[in-house]
Design an enzyme around this catalytic site. Structure first.
Site, mmCIF file in Angstrom:
data_model
loop_
_atom_site.group_PDB
_atom_site.id
_atom_site.type_symbol
_atom_site.label_atom_id
_atom_site.label_comp_id
_atom_site.label_asym_id
_atom_site.label_seq_id
_atom_site.Cartn_x
_atom_site.Cartn_y
_atom_site.Cartn_z
ATOM 1 N N CYS A 325 0.829 -1.199 0.000
ATOM 2 C CA CYS A 325 0.000 0.000 0.000
ATOM 3 C C CYS A 325 0.872 1.260 0.000
ATOM 4 O O CYS A 325 1.518 1.551 -0.997
ATOM 5 C CB CYS A 325 -0.973 -0.026 1.185
ATOM 6 S SG CYS A 325 -2.355 1.129 0.982
ATOM 7 N N HIS A 423 -3.610 -5.276 1.111
ATOM 8 C CA HIS A 423 -3.442 -5.638 2.516
ATOM 9 C C HIS A 423 -3.916 -7.074 2.704
ATOM 10 O O HIS A 423 -4.821 -7.541 2.015
ATOM 11 C CB HIS A 423 -4.264 -4.714 3.414
ATOM 12 C CG HIS A 423 -3.705 -3.340 3.552
ATOM 13 N ND1 HIS A 423 -2.491 -3.088 4.145
ATOM 14 C CD2 HIS A 423 -4.196 -2.131 3.167
ATOM 15 C CE1 HIS A 423 -2.259 -1.789 4.129
ATOM 16 N NE2 HIS A 423 -3.271 -1.182 3.528
#
Length: 480
Positions: A325, A423
């Site tokens: 991310c 994630h």
């Protein structure tokens, strides 16, 4: 009747106790949902419909054998620094607010939270509510939508959780109850003493003293335990103790690190260490740059501490570098902010990938994903299909590097640097196995793949809870 679990302070185990109660009730055939009106955490989860909630409420939903929903955590505060937080309302960004301005919003937010609670009660009947922090924050009584204001509105039984490991448990319990507003004190129907070490028989007179002081029954004394459950917030990082294992993985502990639950499966099979900016990265077999709430600010902090040079040096030595991310965004060539994530400007990335990211709107991408790892890397080649979720601002131009996953991420030609928005990647056993097998083989060590089908940790939690807490008394509270 629903009930509410409150605490003497933060980090006493409220989230885990709620999860335990939920699983115990489900095992009795009682439908129940978790609820926390307001949570503050950078560890979050994306629901099936793309809403963002705290990871603790997702964990509690799983304990209740439910899919997480936005009603379970209607208000999520994500700290950004400088006494400012992003407010996520019903799963989506509402606004960034300084703390003083936030309290002006609480009447509206409480209304939304109560509506979410009402929907859960209507659907499930029983709800286990979790308070936030300490219940007796006397300076916040008129605006505490997670504890006193909520408890006054709901009028449901309260169970108080205290952490004996910290010491001062008598003052914690007695002080909290005595400092509660007078109308709330009679609602405290039980006390749970958590994180006890040693022989509980030694504390028998302590239970008697607490009950005499408060007039409230001690429902149980829960021993200190360790189960593979997701961590709620950054306080939990300090509790982590890496294992003495031959493979060492450094996760950069960025100032605004988020979703470090991504690495909790790896922690069981490698020495995963959370290294602060400025800490030495020498001797690690892999470096991971995790997610962050403030990509550009944390990149600046990383640079100021000289950690960027350590990462680039590790790359030159053939050490794998992985970005998740915000970490993926940092690996790129440039980051351009139009004033939505941090101060407006153009910032150089680490330059290990050719991609570039622009923050052009306040909107956030939140969705659950299923991806196929591209067989173009000695690490990615054996991952196969993986699942996870995305929570990020910014849009990334992928540049000239190869795609790392179907529709996401980029990887260098030698496969040793890759980034992804996903994630939960390394919570997939196949992904964790792929990385660990590569790292172990590189050190000429034998690696045994992760065994799936282990006992459900929520059942283990419920069993431990039932052994040490009077669950029948809790069920009786629900039936009143």
């Amino acid at each position: 009747m629903p009930l509410m679990v409150v605490g003497t302070s933060s980090h006493v185990g409220k989230s885990t106790m709620v999860a335990a109660i939920c699983r115990c009730l489900v095992r009795r055939g009682i439908r129940v949902a978790p609820f926390k009106s307001q949570n503050m955490s950078l560890n979050s989860f994306v629901t099936a419909d793309g809403g963002e909630i705290g990871i603790a409420q997702a964990m509690q939903a799983w304990a209740a054998r439910l899919s997480p929903t936005i009603d379970m955590n209607p208000v999520l505060l994500k700290p950004k620094g400088d006494c400012t937080s992003q407010v996520v309302l019903l799963g989506h960004p509402y606004k960034d607010v300084p703390i003083a301005e936030y309290y002006m919003e609480t009447p509206y937010l409480l209304t939304e939270a109560l509506a979410a609670y009402g929907r859960l009660v209507e659907e499930y009947g029983e709800v286990v509510v979790e308070g936030a922090g300490g219940a007796a924050e006397v300076n916040l009584y008129d605006r505490d939508i997670a504890n006193t204001l909520l408890a006054e509105k709901l009028g449901i039984p309260l169970i108080l959780v205290a952490d004996i490991e910290r010491g001062g448990v008598f003052a914690q319990v007695y002080g909290t109850i005595k400092l509660l507003p007078a109308p709330l004190r009679p609602l405290v129907k039980g006390i749970i003493i958590n994180k006890f070490r040693g022989d509980p028989a030694i504390f028998a007179n302590g239970i008697r003293i607490i009950e005499e002081l408060t007039g409230v029954t001690v429902l149980g004394v829960v021993p200190h335990f360790s189960l593979p459950l997701p961590s709620e917030d950054s306080l939990s990082i300090g509790d982590k103790r890496h294992r003495d294992l031959p493979v060492r993985i450094a996760v950069i502990r960025l100032p605004h690190i988020s979703n470090f639950t991504d690495f909790e499966l790896l922690e069981q099979y490698a020495a995963v260490e959370y290294v602060p900016c400025g800490g030495s990265l020498a001797g690690y077999d892999c470096i991971i740059i995790p997610g962050t709430k403030n990509t550009i600010e944390d990149l600046a902090a990383l640079r100021e501490a000289g950690t960027d040079r350590e990462i680039l040096s590790a790359r030159e030595q053939g050490i794998p570098v992985i970005g998740i991310c915000g970490g993926y965004q940092m690996l790129g060539a440039t980051l351009i902010d139009d004033g939505f994530e941090s101060a407006a400007g153009e910032y150089p990335g680490l330059g290990l990938l050719d991609c570039s990211t622009r923050f052009a709107t306040y909107s956030k991408n939140t969705m659950q994903v299923k991806r196929l790892a591209a067989p173009v890397s000695p690490i990615l080649v054996s991952m196969g299909e993986v699942t996870g979720y995305e929570i990020h601002m910014g849009v990334t131009d992928p540049g000239t590097d190869q795609e790392a996953f179907s529709g996401d991420g980029r990887v260098t030609a030698d496969g040793l640097v890759f980034g992804t928005y996903m994630h939960g990647l390394f919570l997939n056993p196949s992904a964790a196995d792929a990385l660990l097998a590569y790292l172990y083989a590189k050190k000429e060590l034998t690696y045994s793949p992760i065994q799936t089908g282990a006992a459900d940790p929520y059942d283990l939690l419920a069993g431990l809870f039932e052994e040490h807490v009077d669950m029948e008394a809790i069920v009786a509270l629900l039936e009143k």
